[in-house]
Scaffold this active site. Sequence first.
Site, short mmCIF file in Angstrom:
data_model
loop_
_atom_site.label_atom_id
_atom_site.label_comp_id
_atom_site.label_asym_id
_atom_site.label_seq_id
_atom_site.Cartn_x
_atom_site.Cartn_y
_atom_site.Cartn_z
N LYS A 1 -4.61 4.54 -7.12
CA LYS A 1 -4.89 4.92 -5.44
C LYS A 1 -3.77 3.52 -4.93
O LYS A 1 -2.42 4.33 -4.41
CB LYS A 1 -5.43 5.17 -4.37
CG LYS A 1 -5.32 6.13 -3.65
CD LYS A 1 -5.10 4.84 -2.27
CE LYS A 1 -4.97 5.78 -1.13
NZ LYS A 1 -4.35 4.93 -0.11
N GLU B 1 0.22 5.55 6.23
CA GLU B 1 -0.72 4.98 5.95
C GLU B 1 -0.03 3.82 6.77
O GLU B 1 0.75 2.92 6.16
CB GLU B 1 -1.83 4.52 4.85
CG GLU B 1 -2.63 3.63 4.43
CD GLU B 1 -3.20 3.88 3.49
OE1 GLU B 1 -3.35 4.74 2.71
OE2 GLU B 1 -3.40 2.78 2.41
N ASP C 1 8.75 15.59 -6.10
CA ASP C 1 7.64 16.49 -6.01
C ASP C 1 6.55 15.06 -6.52
O ASP C 1 6.65 14.90 -7.82
CB ASP C 1 7.84 17.39 -6.86
CG ASP C 1 6.56 18.26 -7.41
OD1 ASP C 1 5.30 17.72 -7.43
OD2 ASP C 1 6.88 19.28 -8.01
N HIS D 1 -4.72 -5.25 7.57
CA HIS D 1 -4.90 -3.65 8.85
C HIS D 1 -5.02 -3.97 9.72
O HIS D 1 -4.65 -2.59 10.58
CB HIS D 1 -5.93 -2.43 7.60
CG HIS D 1 -5.62 -1.33 6.23
ND1 HIS D 1 -5.78 -2.28 5.14
CD2 HIS D 1 -4.58 -1.52 6.45
CE1 HIS D 1 -5.39 -1.42 4.41
NE2 HIS D 1 -4.64 -0.97 5.02
C1 MEV Z 1 -5.66 1.35 0.33
O1 MEV Z 1 -4.27 2.99 0.35
C2 MEV Z 1 -5.37 1.03 -1.71
C3 MEV Z 1 -6.19 -0.37 -1.44
O2 MEV Z 1 -7.31 0.99 -2.01
C4 MEV Z 1 -5.90 -0.64 -3.56
C5 MEV Z 1 -7.09 -1.28 -3.93
O3 MEV Z 1 -7.85 -1.53 -3.51
O4 MEV Z 1 -5.69 -1.87 -5.07
C6 MEV Z 1 -6.38 -1.55 -1.32
#
Ligand code: MEV
Length: 444
Positions: A256, A80, A272, A370
Amino acid sequence: MKSDISGFHKLSVKKRLKVVGEFSSLSKDDLNVLKHNSALGELANKMIENVISTTQLPLGIATNFRINNKDYLIPMAIEETSVVAAASHAAKLARPAGFTAESDEPVMIGQIQLTGIKNADLAKKKILDRKKEIMKRLENKDSILVKLGGGLKDLEIREIDSARGKMIIVHLIIDVRDAMGANAVNTYCEAIAPFLEEITGGRSVLKIISNLAVHRLVRATATWKKEVLDEALIEGMLDAAAFAGADKFRAATHNKGVMNGVDAVLIATGNDWRAVEAGAHAYATTTGEYLPLTWYEKNKRGDLVGHIELPMAVGIVGGITSIHPVAKVSLKILQVKTSRELGELAACVGLANNFAALRAMVKEGISKGHMKLHATNIAASVGAHDDEIDAVAKRLVAEGNITMNRAHEILKQMRIEMTKENIEKILHIKKRNGKNGKKKKKNK
Ligand code: MEV
């Protein structure tokens, strides 16, 4: 063609590739992509079954990390865009103090499930009465681990109500030192299960590690001074973090972002990451609600203080960490001495990525940051090479239209212009050198 190919696992990598190629009508180019060698080479075929190739991820280095007063360059393997840059930037903003981190002893839980027990209280008592004997039987199960200070530390008994009635669950508490620990823990569980059956009259069904490593937690914190964030940004970030604390839909995305950083370090070092992911999300529900793994507060000075806590079952010996050539070099880059140190670093990177994501979203929205890297990926995916990639990406960003279609058009146009330019250059050289194209000899 059918997929039940008998003896597929016995074929050589080359032959398996041929079979897959025929099955899926792969082109010569497709096959060449898969034939392309990686750092793993022949090892891949020893690591898993039915190997036909390897796949790769970019390995980036997060800079600026200072953790417990020591500087680190941190390898991160991830597909990513922006994650490595975001971690590096967050770490830069946290300097000069950087992060502080600490962790529990590397203790894992092994579970032995006992079913068919008529009297649960009696069974529990019987196990407790013979706890010393059980511990003694396992005392030297893994002599190397014991020599290093690890091994079985305790035993706990739980009673659970399941859809199939009451069950007794025995937890072995095992210090696995610098390993992730799954192999050792599973071996201990399997070794003692028959004796537990004998004592209780029950049947041992599962004997396996628990990935909810609650005895192996890592905690880290960092302070971002109010001078590097402004007041409004800090307030916005606190609001964003509070959102995650009150809403599981947001908490999942928040976590995430944390795991973007954690997993990238774990993948780079051959750990792992699925085990850590499973543990992290299970740990996030400890209170009964799914909560964020990080939280933020404002200190008296008005700075933003971030915290993270999560289970971290990682190793620096055994498993793939000691086999995968890239993992081995990544560990060398990190120069970590223990599994705890590696876990602490991974937690700091998780916190850094979470901080960076919140900051970017509150400040400008995530897409802007991004954009450039996204454009670079799009450019590469439409077939741009070398210098073309940057040139196409630049135009995509400038136009604010980062799509494959536009990238195609720009690349096509660029190549036509390049060809024209080249033809003109050749014509110019030919003209300069005379009709037959040969350079005129200078008269002496
Ligand atoms: C994207 O990989 C991760 C985000 O969605 C995390 C977040 O929203 O805190 C940008």
